[in-house]
Write a protein that holds these residues in place. Structure first.
Motif, PDB file in Angstrom:
ATOM      1  N   GLY A 190     112.381  58.388  58.607  1.00 43.61           N
ATOM      2  CA  GLY A 190     113.429  58.514  57.850  1.00 43.61           C
ATOM      3  C   GLY A 190     112.935  58.974  56.225  1.00 43.61           C
ATOM      4  O   GLY A 190     111.954  59.003  55.972  1.00 43.61           O
ATOM      5  N   PRO A 191     114.126  59.343  55.601  1.00 41.25           N
ATOM      6  CA  PRO A 191     113.861  60.126  54.298  1.00 41.25           C
ATOM      7  C   PRO A 191     113.018  59.129  53.437  1.00 41.25           C
ATOM      8  O   PRO A 191     112.365  59.611  52.465  1.00 41.25           O
ATOM      9  CB  PRO A 191     115.046  60.623  53.771  1.00 41.25           C
ATOM     10  N   ASP A 192     113.137  57.645  53.589  1.00 39.65           N
ATOM     11  CA  ASP A 192     112.601  56.945  52.516  1.00 39.65           C
ATOM     12  C   ASP A 192     111.225  56.396  52.565  1.00 39.65           C
ATOM     13  O   ASP A 192     110.709  55.418  52.186  1.00 39.65           O
ATOM     14  CB  ASP A 192     113.557  55.533  52.565  1.00 39.65           C
ATOM     15  N   ALA A 193     110.417  57.104  53.686  1.00 40.65           N
ATOM     16  CA  ALA A 193     109.177  56.606  54.030  1.00 40.65           C
ATOM     17  C   ALA A 193     108.297  57.172  52.829  1.00 40.65           C
ATOM     18  O   ALA A 193     108.204  58.022  52.340  1.00 40.65           O
ATOM     19  CB  ALA A 193     108.856  57.289  55.358  1.00 40.65           C
ATOM     20  N   VAL A 194     107.364  56.085  52.830  1.00 44.94           N
ATOM     21  CA  VAL A 194     106.210  56.295  51.716  1.00 44.94           C
ATOM     22  C   VAL A 194     105.072  56.227  52.390  1.00 44.94           C
ATOM     23  O   VAL A 194     104.813  55.170  53.368  1.00 44.94           O
ATOM     24  CB  VAL A 194     106.418  55.320  50.724  1.00 44.94           C
ATOM     25  N   LEU A 195     104.187  56.979  52.240  1.00 44.31           N
ATOM     26  CA  LEU A 195     102.665  57.056  52.739  1.00 44.31           C
ATOM     27  C   LEU A 195     101.763  56.066  52.139  1.00 44.31           C
ATOM     28  O   LEU A 195     101.927  55.935  50.901  1.00 44.31           O
ATOM     29  CB  LEU A 195     102.073  58.451  52.790  1.00 44.31           C
ATOM     30  N   LEU A 206     106.271  50.681  59.156  1.00 45.77           N
ATOM     31  CA  LEU A 206     105.793  50.255  57.889  1.00 45.77           C
ATOM     32  C   LEU A 206     105.613  51.127  56.883  1.00 45.77           C
ATOM     33  O   LEU A 206     104.455  52.035  56.790  1.00 45.77           O
ATOM     34  CB  LEU A 206     104.570  49.240  58.003  1.00 45.77           C
ATOM     35  N   SER A 207     106.388  51.253  55.828  1.00 44.04           N
ATOM     36  CA  SER A 207     106.140  52.270  54.694  1.00 44.04           C
ATOM     37  C   SER A 207     105.342  51.531  53.667  1.00 44.04           C
ATOM     38  O   SER A 207     105.253  50.331  53.342  1.00 44.04           O
ATOM     39  CB  SER A 207     107.547  52.414  54.134  1.00 44.04           C
ATOM     40  N   ASP A 208     104.499  52.448  53.068  1.00 42.17           N
ATOM     41  CA  ASP A 208     103.616  52.113  51.731  1.00 42.17           C
ATOM     42  C   ASP A 208     102.700  50.923  52.513  1.00 42.17           C
ATOM     43  O   ASP A 208     102.487  49.808  51.750  1.00 42.17           O
ATOM     44  CB  ASP A 208     104.417  51.596  50.772  1.00 42.17           C
ATOM     45  N   ALA A 209     102.211  51.184  53.743  1.00 38.39           N
ATOM     46  CA  ALA A 209     101.420  50.315  54.351  1.00 38.39           C
ATOM     47  C   ALA A 209     100.160  49.798  53.878  1.00 38.39           C
ATOM     48  O   ALA A 209      99.430  50.375  53.062  1.00 38.39           O
ATOM     49  CB  ALA A 209     101.139  50.649  55.912  1.00 38.39           C
ATOM     50  N   THR A 210      99.880  48.489  54.005  1.00 39.88           N
ATOM     51  CA  THR A 210      98.682  47.679  53.543  1.00 39.88           C
ATOM     52  C   THR A 210      98.362  46.866  54.593  1.00 39.88           C
ATOM     53  O   THR A 210      98.872  46.648  55.607  1.00 39.88           O
ATOM     54  CB  THR A 210      98.886  46.720  52.312  1.00 39.88           C
ATOM     55  N   VAL A 211      97.025  46.238  54.598  1.00 38.29           N
ATOM     56  CA  VAL A 211      96.623  45.423  55.572  1.00 38.29           C
ATOM     57  C   VAL A 211      97.300  44.429  55.597  1.00 38.29           C
ATOM     58  O   VAL A 211      97.445  43.524  56.914  1.00 38.29           O
ATOM     59  CB  VAL A 211      95.050  45.080  55.211  1.00 38.29           C
TER      60      VAL A 211
END
Length: 559
Positions: A190-195, A206-211
């Motif tokens: 979707g449009p709100d996804a953050v890398l 999981l957007s703006d993923a971290t460990v």
């Protein structure tokens, strides 16, 4: 590329038997026969020319023109990542066993197996499956991915995510954002996804993923723990010591919670191959060992929570039965006993020029997730312990050359002899004694290093730097009343200062200065810093936890 990886079967006298045995694997692998050492070289050259990938070379020990070791030496430069197994007729075993045993120590082969003499020789096939499994994890990568990671550029966070996925044993793939796979996942999110973006275990994004986010998605959040529940034991840290404690505590009926801030398995989970662990004659990767231990503990009822570090331990209120409060960010866990098994953390290099290359050539730990990307590169491993040796041997299967950089005069004082022998026998590994990394750089990723050797600085080509520098205790979060030695390791038993003993008696052997708080494994002052020693302490500490719980019950009864 060939659709199926290849198993090359080089056999003469026992050809019919072995072709029959290896047909079991024909669905997933292409079984390609050869009849001699010379024939095997020609077959491998043809397979490589056609783009096939070799998973395993299995060679009957006695051939018309060579023995199996001769064949492996000829083929290794062509297929360095293929696993190598000698197939030995039972009548030849007494005469050949010592030669083959020494050859495994010299890294000339991975295993030797007796050729089956009847149906359903499952020990034979167990060894083959374990060998193919190790190749599939460390070389081939997953056929079906349970997790997919999308990123726009490599950096320290992306490197940490990939390493975490590798250490958990989760089949995963990574995609650049501008790849067809990456674009499809971004569109689905979707449009709100953050890398960086992760499509995780149950299809969630999981957007703006971290460990930390990935870990909680896998094992569940700490907020799910009932606030009024008091566990028998909380184990802080899920390395070998913590996992052993979890298995024994849960199997003996104790309500058991395990808290780990990163990947289950700890530093041992990043070891590509542990060859001296009891009961695994062909070795086992740290990831597999941790995965099996977690599954074992889970089946006995232990509950795992990961992704948040423990920040403090406090005593419970005086008006309640004695217990401890273990705090993680945003949650509290109550327990009658606590086992601290947080192990140690790798020391940083302290060379600011290299900080910009974290995740793009510079890696802390073995970083098995990026070993495949080192193909054709020259790399350096800094460190002289067993983890460094295991990392160098694994990297040598992919890299053009591996240098082990150590400040000492050599490896003998800090590394197990079997690893030193294997390093000496690996032609593309060299040891750089009395050396240290003092600089480095490159255009967008690491390309070179500056090495100081006896005061002189030498610039060397390097596409990868793997830092296994020794370690510091990971326990700065502990309250001051849990006493530590000058190096920061937790004191237990008779090492606890005498003025803190109760009625002139020291705490139990693995108990800290605070009753009911124990320490096991590398975090403990005086520990051996070996995987087997850590698991032994993890098992031993459970008996002391039982004694402590019995004392609490007796005191409650008297009250």
């Amino acid at each position: 590329m060939g659709e199926r990886p290849v198993i090359l079967l080089v056999t003469d006298t026992h050809r019919a038997t072995l072709l029959g045995e290896f047909q079991r694997y024909s669905r997933d692998y292409e079984i390609v026969p050869a009849t001699s050492g010379h024939d095997a070289e020609k077959v491998v050259a043809d397979l490589l020319r056609k783009g096939h990938q070799l998973a395993l070379v299995a060679v009957e020990h006695r051939l018309p023109d060579a023995d199996s070791l001769d064949v492996f030496r000829r083929l290794r430069p062509l297929v360095p990542t293929a696993r190598r197994i000698t197939l030995l007729a039972s009548e030849d075993f007494p005469d050949a066993a010592d030669t083959l045993r020494l050859a495994t120590l010299d890294n000339d082969l991975d295993a030797y197996l007796v050729i089956p003499r009847g149906l359903r020789d499952e020990e034979f096939h167990t060894a083959l499956v374990e060998t193919l499994s190790d190749w599939g994890w460390s070389v081939a990568g997953p056929v079906v991915a349970g997790v997919e990671l999308v990123y726009d550029r490599p950096d320290a966070n992306v490197a940490a995510l990939r390493d975490w996925l590798e250490r958990t044993g989760m089949p995963s793939r990574s995609h650049r954002a501008d790849s067809p796979e990456g674009r499809a996942i971004i569109e689905a999110a979707g449009p709100d996804a953050v890398l960086p973006l992760m499509r995780a275990f149950r299809g969630q994004f999981l957007s703006d993923a971290t460990v930390a986010k990935a870990a909680e998605a896998m094992y569940g959040g700490h907020d799910d723990i009932p606030a009024d529940q008091v566990a028998d034991v909380v184990i802080v840290g899920a390395g070998p010591a913590g996992l052993a404690a979890a298995v024994y505590a849960a199997s003996e009926g104790l309500s058991t919670i395990v808290v780990e801030s990163e990947a289950i398995g700890g530093q041992a989970g990043s070891s590509s191959m542990i060859r001296n662990y009891l009961g695994f004659p062909r070795g086992i990767s740290g990831m597999r060992l941790a995965q099996r231990a977690r599954t074992q503990a889970f089946r006995f009822g232990a509950r795992f929570y990961t992704g948040r570090p423990v920040t403090d331990i406090q005593d419970g209120p005086d008006d309640e039965p004695p217990h401890h409060h273990v705090f993680v960010r945003g949650a509290r866990i109550c327990a009658r006993a606590v086992v601290v098994a947080t192990g140690v953390a790798y020391r940083t290099l302290g060379v600011p020029a290299l900080d910009a290359y974290l995740g793009v050539g510079v890696h802390y730990g073995a970083a098995t997730a990026v070993a495949r990307e080192m193909k054709g590169r020259r790399v350096a491993v800094v460190g002289g312990g067993n983890s460094a040796g295991q990392a160098a041997i694994h990297l040598a299967k992919f890299a053009a050359h591996v240098s082990i950089v150590v400040r000492r005069a050599g490896l003998a004082d800090t590394m197990s002899e079997y690893l030193i022998r294997e390093i000496d026998a690996t032609v593309n590994i060299d040891v750089r004694p009395r050396s240290e990394v003092v600089g480095g750089g490159g255009d967008g990723r690491l390309e070179w290093l500056d090495l100081s050797v006896a005061g002189d600085v030498e610039r060397v080509e390097a596409g990868g730097l793997f830092l296994l520098l020794g370690a510091d205790p990971a326990c700065d979060w502990l309250p001051a009343r849990v006493r530590r030695d000058e190096a920061g390791f937790v004191q237990t038993g008779r090492d606890v200062p005498r003025e803190l003993w109760v009625d002139g008696l020291p705490p139990a052997s693995l108990e800290t200065a605070v009753p009911g708080i124990f320490a096991a494994g590398d975090i403990r002052a005086g520990s051996m810093k070996r995987v087997a020693a850590a698991t032994g302490e993890g098992a031993t500490v459970v008996a002391l936890v039982h004694e402590h719980l019995a004392e609490l019950r007796a005191a409650e009864f008297r009250a």
